[in-house]
Design a protein around this motif. Structure first.
Motif, PDB file in Angstrom:
ATOM      1  N   LEU A  65     -14.962  80.256  77.436  1.00  0.00           N
ATOM      2  CA  LEU A  65     -15.250  79.595  76.159  1.00  0.00           C
ATOM      3  C   LEU A  65     -15.000  80.531  74.978  1.00  0.00           C
ATOM      4  O   LEU A  65     -14.486  80.103  73.942  1.00  0.00           O
ATOM      5  N   ALA A  66     -15.371  81.785  75.122  1.00  0.00           N
ATOM      6  CA  ALA A  66     -15.174  82.763  74.049  1.00  0.00           C
ATOM      7  C   ALA A  66     -14.077  83.748  74.424  1.00  0.00           C
ATOM      8  O   ALA A  66     -13.957  84.150  75.586  1.00  0.00           O
ATOM      9  N   LEU A  67     -13.268  84.119  73.438  1.00  0.00           N
ATOM     10  CA  LEU A  67     -12.196  85.081  73.649  1.00  0.00           C
ATOM     11  C   LEU A  67     -12.793  86.450  73.990  1.00  0.00           C
ATOM     12  O   LEU A  67     -13.635  86.963  73.259  1.00  0.00           O
ATOM     13  N   THR A  68     -12.362  87.027  75.093  1.00  0.00           N
ATOM     14  CA  THR A  68     -12.876  88.333  75.507  1.00  0.00           C
ATOM     15  C   THR A  68     -11.931  89.447  75.069  1.00  0.00           C
ATOM     16  O   THR A  68     -10.749  89.211  74.779  1.00  0.00           O
ATOM     17  N   LYS A  69     -12.436  90.664  75.069  1.00  0.00           N
ATOM     18  CA  LYS A  69     -11.627  91.823  74.707  1.00  0.00           C
ATOM     19  C   LYS A  69     -10.491  92.016  75.711  1.00  0.00           C
ATOM     20  O   LYS A  69      -9.354  92.308  75.335  1.00  0.00           O
ATOM     21  N   VAL A  70     -10.800  91.814  76.987  1.00  0.00           N
ATOM     22  CA  VAL A  70      -9.783  91.966  78.033  1.00  0.00           C
ATOM     23  C   VAL A  70      -8.669  90.938  77.854  1.00  0.00           C
ATOM     24  O   VAL A  70      -7.481  91.262  77.960  1.00  0.00           O
ATOM     25  N   GLU A  71      -9.057  89.694  77.566  1.00  0.00           N
ATOM     26  CA  GLU A  71      -8.060  88.645  77.368  1.00  0.00           C
ATOM     27  C   GLU A  71      -7.167  88.963  76.173  1.00  0.00           C
ATOM     28  O   GLU A  71      -5.940  88.833  76.231  1.00  0.00           O
ATOM     29  N   LYS A  72      -7.771  89.389  75.081  1.00  0.00           N
ATOM     30  CA  LYS A  72      -7.009  89.703  73.873  1.00  0.00           C
ATOM     31  C   LYS A  72      -6.031  90.847  74.116  1.00  0.00           C
ATOM     32  O   LYS A  72      -4.866  90.780  73.713  1.00  0.00           O
ATOM     33  N   GLU A  73      -6.486  91.889  74.793  1.00  0.00           N
ATOM     34  CA  GLU A  73      -5.604  93.033  75.067  1.00  0.00           C
ATOM     35  C   GLU A  73      -4.458  92.630  75.988  1.00  0.00           C
ATOM     36  O   GLU A  73      -3.316  93.057  75.803  1.00  0.00           O
ATOM     37  N   SER A  74      -4.761  91.784  76.976  1.00  0.00           N
ATOM     38  CA  SER A  74      -3.738  91.327  77.913  1.00  0.00           C
ATOM     39  C   SER A  74      -2.664  90.518  77.197  1.00  0.00           C
ATOM     40  O   SER A  74      -1.464  90.733  77.413  1.00  0.00           O
ATOM     41  N   ARG A  75      -3.088  89.601  76.343  1.00  0.00           N
ATOM     42  CA  ARG A  75      -2.121  88.742  75.638  1.00  0.00           C
ATOM     43  C   ARG A  75      -1.341  89.530  74.590  1.00  0.00           C
ATOM     44  O   ARG A  75      -0.172  89.252  74.329  1.00  0.00           O
ATOM     45  N   GLY A  76      -1.990  90.524  74.009  1.00  0.00           N
ATOM     46  CA  GLY A  76      -1.293  91.352  73.029  1.00  0.00           C
ATOM     47  C   GLY A  76      -0.113  92.080  73.637  1.00  0.00           C
ATOM     48  O   GLY A  76       0.906  92.304  72.970  1.00  0.00           O
ATOM     49  N   GLY A  77      -0.206  92.403  74.916  1.00  0.00           N
ATOM     50  CA  GLY A  77       0.889  93.084  75.587  1.00  0.00           C
ATOM     51  C   GLY A  77       2.101  92.200  75.837  1.00  0.00           C
ATOM     52  O   GLY A  77       3.172  92.700  76.196  1.00  0.00           O
ATOM     53  N   LEU A  78       1.942  90.900  75.651  1.00  0.00           N
ATOM     54  CA  LEU A  78       3.043  89.964  75.860  1.00  0.00           C
ATOM     55  C   LEU A  78       3.924  89.784  74.621  1.00  0.00           C
ATOM     56  O   LEU A  78       5.025  89.246  74.717  1.00  0.00           O
ATOM     57  N   LEU A  79       3.434  90.206  73.475  1.00  0.00           N
ATOM     58  CA  LEU A  79       4.171  89.988  72.226  1.00  0.00           C
ATOM     59  C   LEU A  79       5.525  90.692  72.235  1.00  0.00           C
ATOM     60  O   LEU A  79       5.601  91.895  72.516  1.00  0.00           O
ATOM     61  N   PRO A  80       6.597  89.988  71.952  1.00  0.00           N
ATOM     62  CA  PRO A  80       7.905  90.649  71.866  1.00  0.00           C
ATOM     63  C   PRO A  80       7.987  91.502  70.609  1.00  0.00           C
ATOM     64  O   PRO A  80       7.272  91.257  69.627  1.00  0.00           O
ATOM     65  N   GLU A  81       8.828  92.496  70.622  1.00  0.00           N
ATOM     66  CA  GLU A  81       8.975  93.388  69.468  1.00  0.00           C
ATOM     67  C   GLU A  81       9.667  92.682  68.311  1.00  0.00           C
ATOM     68  O   GLU A  81       9.389  92.981  67.152  1.00  0.00           O
ATOM     69  N   GLU A  82      10.570  91.762  68.633  1.00  0.00           N
ATOM     70  CA  GLU A  82      11.300  91.047  67.584  1.00  0.00           C
ATOM     71  C   GLU A  82      10.967  89.561  67.621  1.00  0.00           C
ATOM     72  O   GLU A  82      10.569  89.026  68.652  1.00  0.00           O
ATOM     73  N   ILE A  83      11.133  88.909  66.490  1.00  0.00           N
ATOM     74  CA  ILE A  83      10.852  87.474  66.263  1.00  0.00           C
ATOM     75  C   ILE A  83       9.561  87.026  66.962  1.00  0.00           C
ATOM     76  O   ILE A  83       9.503  85.953  67.564  1.00  0.00           O
ATOM     77  N   ALA A  84       8.524  87.856  66.819  1.00  0.00           N
ATOM     78  CA  ALA A  84       7.236  87.516  67.441  1.00  0.00           C
ATOM     79  C   ALA A  84       6.656  86.242  66.849  1.00  0.00           C
ATOM     80  O   ALA A  84       5.910  85.516  67.523  1.00  0.00           O
ATOM     81  N   HIS A  85       6.991  85.938  65.591  1.00  0.00           N
ATOM     82  CA  HIS A  85       6.480  84.714  64.958  1.00  0.00           C
ATOM     83  C   HIS A  85       7.087  83.469  65.606  1.00  0.00           C
ATOM     84  O   HIS A  85       6.421  82.444  65.726  1.00  0.00           O
ATOM     85  N   ILE A  86       8.349  83.572  66.038  1.00  0.00           N
ATOM     86  CA  ILE A  86       8.981  82.448  66.738  1.00  0.00           C
ATOM     87  C   ILE A  86       8.341  82.269  68.110  1.00  0.00           C
ATOM     88  O   ILE A  86       8.057  81.153  68.559  1.00  0.00           O
TER      89      ILE A  86
END
Length: 248
Positions: A118-139
Motif C-alpha cells: 500500500l505504501a511505497l517502500t525505500k527498497v521499492e523506490k531504490e529498485s525502480r530507480g535503477g531501471l531509469l534509462p540515462e537518456e529520454i527518461a521522460h519518454i
C-alpha cells in the motif's frame, strides 16, 4: 510517437490556460473563481493548493515553475510523485515517476505480485530507480505509465497485448492473488459525496442557506458535518446571516 493537440484531449486544461496563462494571472483570481473553474476535476482542495502555488510561483520564482524536484516539493500540495511528474513531463528531467499504475506494473513484472504494498517502500523506490534509462527518461516514464494504465490494468490486464509479457514474473508464477488486493472505494452516500454536492451547488448559485442545502441531501446530520468541514477547509464561507457561499 504521434502527438495529439492538448486542446483536443484535455479541453479543461485548454480552458484554464486560456483564462489564466501565467501563474500571476491565476494568483490574481478569487478563490471562488478558481473553485468554480475546477468543476469536477477532483478534490476541490487541490484547487486551493494550486491557487496557493500560483501566488508563490508568481512572487518568488518570477512567474516560472521551478524544475527542481526538491524545490517543487516545498510548494503547497506537491508531494514526491507530483514533483517527479512535473520534473519529467514539463522539463524532461531524469526523475522517477511512480504512480499506482507504474508501481503495479513493476510489482507484477519484477516482483511477481499482483499488487504492490500500500505504501511505497525505500527498497521499492531504490529498485525502480535503477531501471531509469540515462537518456529520454521522460519518454520511458510516460511509456510505463501508459502500459500500466491501459494494458497492465488493476482488474483485467491485457496480457496478450503486453510487449513485455514474456518477462513478467507474475505471469510465470501463474498469476497468484495478492494479499494487497485493493478495496473498491464506495462513493454513493459518503461524506465525500455530500461535500461534493455542497460545492457543486455553490458553484451554480451565488449563495444558499443551510435549509436550502439540506434539501439536496437525505441526512441532515451528514450535511451539517459536511458544511462544517468545508468551512474549516476554506472551501466555502459562511456569513453572519448563516448564508453559505464560495470564498471570496
Amino acid at each position: 510517437l504521434q502527438q495529439t493537440p492538448v486542446s483536443r484531449v484535455l479541453p479543461k486544461w485548454n480552458e484554464w490556460m486560456q483564462r489564466w496563462p501565467t501563474a500571476s494571472d491565476l494568483a490574481s483570481a478569487t478563490t471562488a473563481e478558481v473553485i468554480t473553474a475546477w468543476g469536477r476535476l477532483g478534490y476541490p482542495r487541490r484547487a486551493l493548493r494550486l491557487h496557493e502555488c500560483s501566488k508563490i510561483i508568481a512572487n518568488d520564482f518570477d512567474n516560472e515553475v521551478p524544475f527542481s524536484e526538491e524545490v517543487l516539493k516545498k510548494l503547497p500540495g506537491i508531494g514526491e510523485y507530483t514533483a517527479a511528474a512535473i520534473s519529467a513531463f514539463a522539463f524532461e528531467q531524469r526523475s522517477l515517476v511512480l504512480d499506482i499504475n507504474v508501481r503495479r506494473l513493476f510489482g507484477r513484472l519484477i516482483d511477481g505480485v499482483e499488487f504492490p504494498a500500500l505504501a511505497l517502500t525505500k527498497v521499492e523506490k531504490e529498485s525502480r530507480g535503477g531501471l531509469l534509462p540515462e537518456e529520454i527518461a521522460h519518454i520511458w516514464a510516460a511509456a510505463t505509465m501508459e502500459l500500466g494504465a491501459l494494458i497492465c490494468t488493476s482488474r483485467k490486464p491485457s496480457c496478450e497485448s503486453c510487449p513485455v509479457n514474456s518477462r513478467c514474473a507474475w505471469r510465470k508464477k501463474g498469476f497468484p492473488i495478492s494479499a494487497n488486493s485493493r478495496k473498491t472505494q464506495t462513493w454513493h452516500g459518503t461524506d465525500r459525496q455530500c461535500r461534493g454536492v455542497v460545492v457543486q451547488a455553490l458553484r451554480e448559485n451565488s449563495s444558499l442557506t443551510e435549509a436550502e442545502l439540506k434539501k439536496l441531501w437525505s441526512e441532515d446530520s451528514q450535511m451539517e458535518k459536511a458544511l462544517s468541514s468545508l468551512v474549516k477547509d476554506g472551501l466555502i464561507s459562511i456569513k453572519e446571516s448563516g448564508v453559505f457561499s464560495l470564498p471570496a
